[in-house]
Design a protein around this motif. Structure first.
Motif, PDB file in Angstrom:
ATOM      1  N   HIS A 120       0.689  -0.966   0.242  1.00  0.00           N
ATOM      2  CA  HIS A 120      -0.276  -0.182   0.124  1.00  0.00           C
ATOM      3  C   HIS A 120       1.020   1.352   0.207  1.00  0.00           C
ATOM      4  O   HIS A 120       2.035   1.593   0.625  1.00  0.00           O
ATOM      5  CB  HIS A 120      -1.374   0.079   0.980  1.00  0.00           C
ATOM      6  N   GLY A 121       0.906   2.173  -0.948  1.00  0.00           N
ATOM      7  CA  GLY A 121       1.316   3.493  -0.835  1.00  0.00           C
ATOM      8  C   GLY A 121       2.605   3.656  -2.137  1.00  0.00           C
ATOM      9  O   GLY A 121       3.020   2.629  -2.362  1.00  0.00           O
ATOM     10  N   ASP A 125       5.698   6.263   4.628  1.00  0.00           N
ATOM     11  CA  ASP A 125       4.560   6.998   5.446  1.00  0.00           C
ATOM     12  C   ASP A 125       3.277   6.730   4.795  1.00  0.00           C
ATOM     13  O   ASP A 125       1.957   6.617   5.710  1.00  0.00           O
ATOM     14  CB  ASP A 125       4.592   8.687   5.086  1.00  0.00           C
ATOM     15  N   GLU A 126       2.916   6.475   3.536  1.00  0.00           N
ATOM     16  CA  GLU A 126       1.693   6.319   3.213  1.00  0.00           C
ATOM     17  C   GLU A 126       1.248   4.599   4.190  1.00  0.00           C
ATOM     18  O   GLU A 126       0.323   4.302   4.622  1.00  0.00           O
ATOM     19  CB  GLU A 126       1.148   5.589   1.934  1.00  0.00           C
ATOM     20  N   ALA A 129       0.869   3.879   7.408  1.00  0.00           N
ATOM     21  CA  ALA A 129      -0.800   5.528   7.462  1.00  0.00           C
ATOM     22  C   ALA A 129      -2.239   3.812   7.645  1.00  0.00           C
ATOM     23  O   ALA A 129      -2.375   3.772   8.011  1.00  0.00           O
ATOM     24  CB  ALA A 129      -1.278   6.274   7.020  1.00  0.00           C
ATOM     25  N   ARG A 130      -1.896   2.832   6.292  1.00  0.00           N
ATOM     26  CA  ARG A 130      -2.808   1.537   6.090  1.00  0.00           C
ATOM     27  C   ARG A 130      -2.036   1.200   7.527  1.00  0.00           C
ATOM     28  O   ARG A 130      -3.465  -0.305   7.747  1.00  0.00           O
ATOM     29  CB  ARG A 130      -2.360   1.323   5.169  1.00  0.00           C
TER      30      ARG A 130
END
Length: 402
Positions: A120-121, A125-126, A129-130
């Motif tokens: 994911h992302g 950092d992304e 978040a997940r």
């Protein structure tokens, strides 16, 4: 903040999981720099990087109900493998969220150690978040890659080993991503010695220098570096305070220097490191910070998990940076023997030809001419300069492409 006692306790917890990795004196890099350079070969650690230390220390302290619910984390790759192996050994279910463009070798290795991998992302950092969403949805314990006291204490066991194996150490050079590694090492080293600790970041992911200048954490809009293991937008909140108190200096190095250092340690020390692992050596070779002749410097080669496709690219960039590879373009008269004459000149100058592209249909040259690109193996920057000068003295107009 964690103390030496926390690091020593971590060493006892992870003794059966993490290896005491070698500390190797490098004659090559000592001669090149004038210092006494030692390489802390954490690329030889289980899972190929230091992250197993902090992950094990954190997971071994979970309560029974936390063990049953499992753990989740986010990582560009090394922490992922550390959590996966530590959790599997402890009988704890683990889920790891990795950026979509994480190296395939690290994804496969993480799965191989027993974790469920979610992609994911675009960056850490992304992915994080997940991972926090999964933490809330499934009631799992989040094992932070760096901003956790127990993780930091686990990483600090490297500092204990450095001091034990090299009690006369004067400077320890450590890469910085989120700051967990350097925070732990600095805690141990500063408590045991008078040595200074120097942190190094890639220029394309340098959040610590502006953070220290402003006295507060700065978050970058984006990161761009071949050192994917330290490609974070911001240093951790917890680790930033330790860095401010216990790290003496933080410097940056460009990707070109990182690639060159990676090639140098592979060629001369026969050690394979990833971009993040080469960062501190790049700082020493580039003299990104001041040090004295004869100074005892320990360089933390933090990991060796590099994707083979990335490795080929990095090696090429490193060879270019060191004057070992050259691509040039010139124009020949389209007549018999023209290419042979050029090749004879290159052979006389001891340039080895990797590849030739000969194009007489290019719109950029006259109808009676041919466009030629050559990939050459060269022997350093002086050789490159001599080679180009020789070609020009024979009437060739030379364009350096890389």
């Amino acid at each position: 903040m964690i103390t030496l006692a926390d690091v020593e306790a971590a060493r006892d917890r992870i003794r059966d999981v993490a290896r005491h990795t070698p500390l190797d004196h490098s004659h090559t890099f000592s001669e090149r720099t004038g210092a006494e350079v030692y390489l802390k070969l954490e690329n030889m650690q289980r899972t190929g990087a230091f992250k197993i230390r902090g992950a094990s220390n954190r997971i071994q302290q979970l309560r029974d109900e936390e063990r049953a619910a499992g753990v989740v984390t986010a990582s560009a790759g090394n922490h992922a493998q550390g959590v996966a192996l530590a959790a599997t050994r402890a009988g704890v279910p683990s889920t790891v969220v990795m950026p979509e463009y994480a190296p395939i070798s690290k994804i496969r290795a993480t799965e191989g150690y027993g974790a469920d991998v979610v992609l994911h992302g675009e960056d850490y950092d992304e992915a994080a978040a997940r991972a926090h969403e999964i933490e809330r949805e499934e009631g799992r314990t989040y094992v932070h890659a760096f901003d956790d006291p127990e993780v930091v204490a686990g990483q600090g066991t490297i500092g204990l080993e450095i001091v034990e194996d090299c009690p006369d150490v004067e400077t320890v050079v450590v890469p910085i991503g989120g700051g967990g590694l350097i925070s732990g090492i600095a805690t141990a080293v500063k408590a045991e010695t008078d040595a200074r600790v120097v942190g190094v970041q890639a220029e394309g992911a340098s959040s610590v220098v502006p953070s220290l200048a402003k006295g507060k954490r700065v978050e970058l809009d984006r990161v761009d570096t071949i050192a994917d293991g330290i490609a974070t937008r911001s240093v951790g909140e917890y680790t930033f305070e330790i860095i401010r108190e216990r790290v003496d200096e933080v410097v940056t190095v460009p990707d070109e220097a990182i690639a060159s250092a990676l090639v140098a340690v592979l060629e001369r020390s026969k050690a394979l490191v990833e971009g993040a692992g080469a960062v501190p050596l790049a700082a020493v070779l580039e003299r990104a910070f001041d040090y004295d002749d004869g100074e005892t410097i320990v360089v933390a080669l933090c990991g060796g998990n590099i994707d083979l496709n990335v490795l080929s690219t990095v090696i090429m960039r490193g060879l270019i940076e060191r004057g070992r590879y050259l691509r040039v373009r010139t124009v020949l008269k389209d007549r018999p023997g023209a290419l042979e004459r050029l090749i004879e000149i290159l052979a006389a100058e001891r340039a080895n030809i990797y590849a030739i592209q000969h194009d007489r249909t290019s719109k950029d040259v006259a109808l009676n001419a041919a466009d030629v690109e050559l990939d050459l193996e060269t022997r350093g920057h002086d050789h490159v300069a001599e080679l180009i000068a020789t070609l020009e003295s024979h009437g060739y107009e030379v364009e350096v492409l890389v």
